[in-house]
Design an enzyme around this catalytic site. Structure first.
Site, PDB file in Angstrom:
ATOM      1  N   GLY A  11      40.995  22.571   4.282  1.00  0.00           N
ATOM      2  CA  GLY A  11      40.069  23.403   3.510  1.00  0.00           C
ATOM      3  C   GLY A  11      40.395  23.210   1.791  1.00  0.00           C
ATOM      4  CB  ALA A  14      35.101  18.416   1.075  1.00  0.00           C
ATOM      5  CG  ASP A  43      53.103  21.888   6.008  1.00  0.00           C
ATOM      6  OD1 ASP A  43      53.894  22.820   5.381  1.00  0.00           O
ATOM      7  OD2 ASP A  43      53.648  22.124   7.302  1.00  0.00           O
ATOM      8  CD  GLU A  51      39.777  21.504 -12.976  1.00  0.00           C
ATOM      9  OE1 GLU A  51      40.286  20.601 -14.098  1.00  0.00           O
ATOM     10  OE2 GLU A  51      40.502  22.473 -11.964  1.00  0.00           O
ATOM     11  CE  LYS A  80      28.634  17.856 -16.583  1.00  0.00           C
ATOM     12  NZ  LYS A  80      28.926  16.852 -15.422  1.00  0.00           N
ATOM     13  CB  VAL A 184      45.393  19.705  13.116  1.00  0.00           C
ATOM     14  CG1 VAL A 184      45.170  18.238  13.439  1.00  0.00           C
ATOM     15  CG2 VAL A 184      44.929  20.345  12.464  1.00  0.00           C
ATOM     16  CD  GLU A 345      26.358  10.502 -15.120  1.00  0.00           C
ATOM     17  OE1 GLU A 345      26.054  11.642 -14.949  1.00  0.00           O
ATOM     18  OE2 GLU A 345      26.290  10.061 -15.913  1.00  0.00           O
TER      19      GLU A 345
HETATM   20  C1  LIG Z   1      40.454  11.923 -10.501  1.00  0.00           C
HETATM   21  C2  LIG Z   1      39.631  12.744  -9.661  1.00  0.00           C
HETATM   22  C3  LIG Z   1      38.911  13.156 -10.176  1.00  0.00           C
HETATM   23  C4  LIG Z   1      37.819  13.729  -9.690  1.00  0.00           C
HETATM   24  N1  LIG Z   1      36.925  14.843 -10.876  1.00  0.00           N
HETATM   25  C5  LIG Z   1      35.496  15.544  -9.808  1.00  0.00           C
HETATM   26  C6  LIG Z   1      34.967  15.768 -10.554  1.00  0.00           C
HETATM   27  O1  LIG Z   1      34.646  16.325 -12.153  1.00  0.00           O
HETATM   28  N2  LIG Z   1      33.836  16.726 -10.153  1.00  0.00           N
HETATM   29  C7  LIG Z   1      33.607  16.614  -9.105  1.00  0.00           C
HETATM   30  O2  LIG Z   1      32.225  16.532  -8.442  1.00  0.00           O
HETATM   31  N3  LIG Z   1      34.316  15.473  -8.648  1.00  0.00           N
HETATM   32  C8  LIG Z   1      35.592  14.840  -8.735  1.00  0.00           C
HETATM   33  N4  LIG Z   1      36.591  14.180  -7.643  1.00  0.00           N
HETATM   34  C9  LIG Z   1      36.117  15.142  -6.974  1.00  0.00           C
HETATM   35  C10 LIG Z   1      36.737  16.124  -6.064  1.00  0.00           C
HETATM   36  O3  LIG Z   1      37.922  16.222  -6.079  1.00  0.00           O
HETATM   37  C11 LIG Z   1      36.819  16.110  -4.760  1.00  0.00           C
HETATM   38  O4  LIG Z   1      35.365  16.052  -3.947  1.00  0.00           O
HETATM   39  C12 LIG Z   1      37.228  17.330  -3.631  1.00  0.00           C
HETATM   40  O5  LIG Z   1      38.030  18.090  -4.596  1.00  0.00           O
HETATM   41  C13 LIG Z   1      36.696  17.656  -2.129  1.00  0.00           C
HETATM   42  O6  LIG Z   1      38.176  17.731  -2.127  1.00  0.00           O
HETATM   43  P1  LIG Z   1      38.186  18.124  -0.302  1.00  0.00           P
HETATM   44  O7  LIG Z   1      38.261  18.830  -0.046  1.00  0.00           O
HETATM   45  O8  LIG Z   1      37.454  16.576   0.671  1.00  0.00           O
HETATM   46  O9  LIG Z   1      39.696  17.083  -0.316  1.00  0.00           O
HETATM   47  P2  LIG Z   1      41.552  18.124  -0.624  1.00  0.00           P
HETATM   48  O10 LIG Z   1      41.023  19.054  -1.818  1.00  0.00           O
HETATM   49  O11 LIG Z   1      42.752  16.612  -0.801  1.00  0.00           O
HETATM   50  O12 LIG Z   1      41.678  18.570   0.529  1.00  0.00           O
HETATM   51  C14 LIG Z   1      41.922  18.492   1.500  1.00  0.00           C
HETATM   52  C15 LIG Z   1      42.364  19.267   2.560  1.00  0.00           C
HETATM   53  O13 LIG Z   1      43.116  19.262   4.513  1.00  0.00           O
HETATM   54  C16 LIG Z   1      43.955  19.741   4.408  1.00  0.00           C
HETATM   55  N5  LIG Z   1      44.696  18.706   5.744  1.00  0.00           N
HETATM   56  C17 LIG Z   1      45.125  17.446   4.968  1.00  0.00           C
HETATM   57  N6  LIG Z   1      45.931  17.527   6.664  1.00  0.00           N
HETATM   58  C18 LIG Z   1      45.543  18.039   7.188  1.00  0.00           C
HETATM   59  C19 LIG Z   1      46.551  17.775   8.603  1.00  0.00           C
HETATM   60  N7  LIG Z   1      46.860  17.074   9.549  1.00  0.00           N
HETATM   61  N8  LIG Z   1      45.937  19.443   9.399  1.00  0.00           N
HETATM   62  C20 LIG Z   1      45.110  20.621   8.655  1.00  0.00           C
HETATM   63  N9  LIG Z   1      44.833  20.428   7.120  1.00  0.00           N
HETATM   64  C21 LIG Z   1      45.084  19.030   6.532  1.00  0.00           C
HETATM   65  C22 LIG Z   1      44.579  19.819   3.132  1.00  0.00           C
HETATM   66  O14 LIG Z   1      46.284  20.897   3.641  1.00  0.00           O
HETATM   67  C23 LIG Z   1      44.049  20.449   2.301  1.00  0.00           C
HETATM   68  O15 LIG Z   1      43.260  21.918   2.671  1.00  0.00           O
HETATM   69  C24 LIG Z   1      37.920  14.210  -8.442  1.00  0.00           C
HETATM   70  C25 LIG Z   1      38.477  13.240  -7.779  1.00  0.00           C
HETATM   71  C26 LIG Z   1      39.628  12.209  -8.344  1.00  0.00           C
HETATM   72  C27 LIG Z   1      40.157  11.573  -7.319  1.00  0.00           C
END
Ligand SMILES: Cc1cc2nc3c(=O)[nH]c(=O)nc-3n(C[C@H](O)[C@H](O)[C@H](O)COP(=O)(O)OP(=O)(O)OC[C@H]3O[C@@H](n4cnc5c(N)ncnc54)[C@H](O)[C@@H]3O)c2cc1C
Length: 534
Positions: A11, A14, A43, A51, A80, A184, A345
């Site tokens: 959650g 993405a 957890d 951001e 932006k 999970v 970017e």
């Molecule tokens: C340094 C950095 C800077 C960034 N800057 C930008 C930016 O300026 N602009 C931009 O568009 N993107 C940026 N990004 C990318 C952006 O942060 C991600 O694309 C976005 O936050 C999506 O993350 P996510 O949802 O895939 O993962 P996460 O935010 O890590 O979410 C993972 C989820 O999975 C859950 N989870 C994990 N394991 C389990 C399990 N076993 N059971 C149940 N749930 C689980 C967690 O609880 C969490 O809810 C950046 C990334 C990084 C690393």
């Protein structure tokens, strides 16, 4: 037709983007053809960075049905209009903007060619876009009545990453998405290699027809259960870590809220500066092979100034690369589990939006998923490498030689061969629209992918102009002084000053009377506090 069950695991932004998008795109009106649930761990924290966005987000918001002002209020949002690149060409405070829009140069798009024939005394983008100048004036892209001022300004948003996921969570659950706060712990498989269900710490068994892995870098389903590999691209993009810091406005307010992201190159990478309504977020993206955590933190504090001395910092590690088959069996990886290109970017959130849109378009209403998965994987691969080339280019054109990092990124082996083929070609013929209708350039190895990926046909998966086209490339190339020596040879030493598009001059004249300062707009329209008396 039986209602299809989709379970999203994770959650972060993405996961909640996928939930909101699929719900809006597939469940039209009262017709519930897809039953969407999301399970997120109490957890494992979300990554909490990400951001800055790009303008494509406006399309995603429109499809989901999100109101812009409502969103900005909820996520600490600001506008932006550009990325301002500082110290990328050299380290003498040189800068250029990558704004989101430019004016057309007439029936024949020859703005680039005309600028190449000039003496370059005005930066390229300043000749065809008013946005760099309006950004330097710190103006909002809209009037105080929240209207378009008739200046054709395209924008995206800066926003608090955690609040964005919370906002999408609330939005989606109010519209029928089921959520579980549970970790999970296991995955049950069918005999045919499909996932049958996930098991959770509280003892639930959640079944579905399609699983979406949004567990971030943990990649719990796609990698840990299905064993799908990851193509590492770190040889082309060396940065693998960020030191982040928040500077609350009530701690230090510079006197304005910039309507753009700043990306300033430092000794072993670059710093993002993202202004929100309550704070500025900073992150020094760097190569851990060239800089220790301690030195990166020191450099970031020195960059921000004395007031940053006591502010806490956080280290975020990341991997640059791509999931080899993000859609495998009945599991689709979206977000960081599907791959990541470093944040220059700002394409992370965009990739999750594109993947959600593609999944909606290729949604498996029947159990026959193989052809849909093939197309999904191919298109997302194209998009990934398109972004990789573009970001790789920001580094390799530098003139900087002041540190080992900058000497390293210029080396030929740090330029992927698709990008090298393009740059070589553009040294003969500058970029133009037709370069993006065909995907193959002379000099690229036929029958072999530089990415190390599969070969679907005789073409490498590179740009389709889906995100970056010749306008974007011209912007970075000419901001980085590309073809300086060639132009001397082609057009001689004594060349005229660049002509500035009349619309740019008119817009710069008209804008201060029409557009308020960005912070004034934020105070009036979305309730930002007034920090000017601090
Ligand atoms: C340094 C950095 C800077 C960034 N800057 C930008 C930016 O300026 N602009 C931009 O568009 N993107 C940026 N990004 C990318 C952006 O942060 C991600 O694309 C976005 O936050 C999506 O993350 P996510 O949802 O895939 O993962 P996460 O935010 O890590 O979410 C993972 C989820 O999975 C859950 N989870 C994990 N394991 C389990 C399990 N076993 N059971 C149940 N749930 C689980 C967690 O609880 C969490 O809810 C950046 C990334 C990084 C690393």
């Amino acid at each position: 037709m039986r209602t299809k069950r989709v379970l999203i695991v994770g959650g972060g932004s993405a996961g909640w983007t996928a939930a909101a998008y699929l719900n809006a795109a597939l469940n039209v009106g009262d017709q519930k053809v897809v039953d969407i649930s999301l399970v997120e761990s109490p957890d494992v924290p979300r990554i909490g960075v990400g951001e800055a966005t790009i303008p494509n987000i406006n399309l995603t918001l429109a499809i989901i049905g999100i109101d812009e002002l409502d969103l900005m209020k909820a996520v600490d949002g600001t506008y932006k209009q550009s990325i301002r690149y500082v110290n990328w060409l050299d380290d003498k405070r040189q800068f250029y903007h990558h704004p989101f829009c430019r004016y057309g140069s007439g029936p024949r798009d020859d703005a680039g060619r005309r600028w190449l024939m000039s003496d370059r005394s005005v930066p390229f983008m300043d000749t065809i876009s008013a946005q760099p100048a309006l950004c330097e004036m710190n103006l909002a892209p809209k009037t105080l009545g929240n209207e378009d001022a008739g200046l054709s300004l395209v924008y995206a948003f800066h926003m608090d990453a955690l609040k964005f996921a919370d906002y999408l969570h609330e939005f989606s659950t109010a519209r029928g998405v089921t959520d579980y706060l549970d970790h999970v712990v296991g995955v049950d498989m069918h005999d045919n290699g499909n996932i049958a269900a996930v098991r959770t710490a509280s003892g639930k068994r959640l079944e579905a027809d399609l699983f979406i892995d949004c567990t971030g870098f943990a990649a719990e389903l796609i990698e840990k259960k299905l064993g799908v590999g990851f193509t590492d691209c770190s040889k082309w993009l060396l940065c693998d870590r960020a030191v982040t810091m928040n500077v609350p406005h009530d701690h230090h307010y510079p006197g304005y809220v910039r309507p753009y992201t700043t990306a300033t190159a430092l000794s072993a990478g670059w710093v993002w500066e993202i202004p929100l309504q309550t704070r500025r977020s900073l992150g020094y993206v760097h190569s851990s092979a060239h800089l220790s955590d301690d030195d990166a933190e020191k450099e970031l504090r020195a960059f921000e100034g004395d007031h940053a001395e006591a502010l806490p910092t956080r280290i975020v590690d990341f991997m640059v690369g791509r999931r080899e088959q993000p859609w495998t069996a009945n599991c689709v990886a979206i977000g960081l589990s599907g791959g990541f290109i470093e944040p220059l970017e700002s394409t992370g959130l965009y990739l999750a939006q594109v993947a959600s849109a593609l999944l909606a378009e290729h949604f498996p209403y029947t159990d026959d998923m193989e052809s849909l998965a093939y197309r999904f994987n191919r298109i997302t691969e194209d998009r990934f490498y398109e972004i990789l080339d573009f970001i790789n280019m920001h580094y390799c054109l530098t003139n900087r030689t002041d540190t080992e990092f900058w000497r390293e990124v210029r080396r030929p082996e740090r330029i992927n061969d698709r990008l090298r083929a393009k740059l070589d070609y553009w040294r003969i013929k500058p970029p133009s629209v037709s370069d993006f209708t065909d995907q193959f350039f002379p000099g690229q190895a036929d029958g072999q992918l530089a990415s190390g990926g599969r070969l679907g046909d005789s073409r490498s998966p590179i740009d389709t102009g889906g995100l970056w086209n010749h306008h974007s490339y011209e912007n970075i190339l000419y901001g980085m002084d590309f073809l300086r020596d060639e132009c001397r040879e082609w057009y001689g030493e004594n060349r005229p000053r660049p002509a500035v598009h009349k619309k740019v001059l008119d817009a710069i004249d008209a804008a201060p009377g029409k557009l308020p300062p960005h912070d004034v707009w934020l105070q009036r329209m979305v309730g930002m506090a007034d920090y000017s008396n601090l």
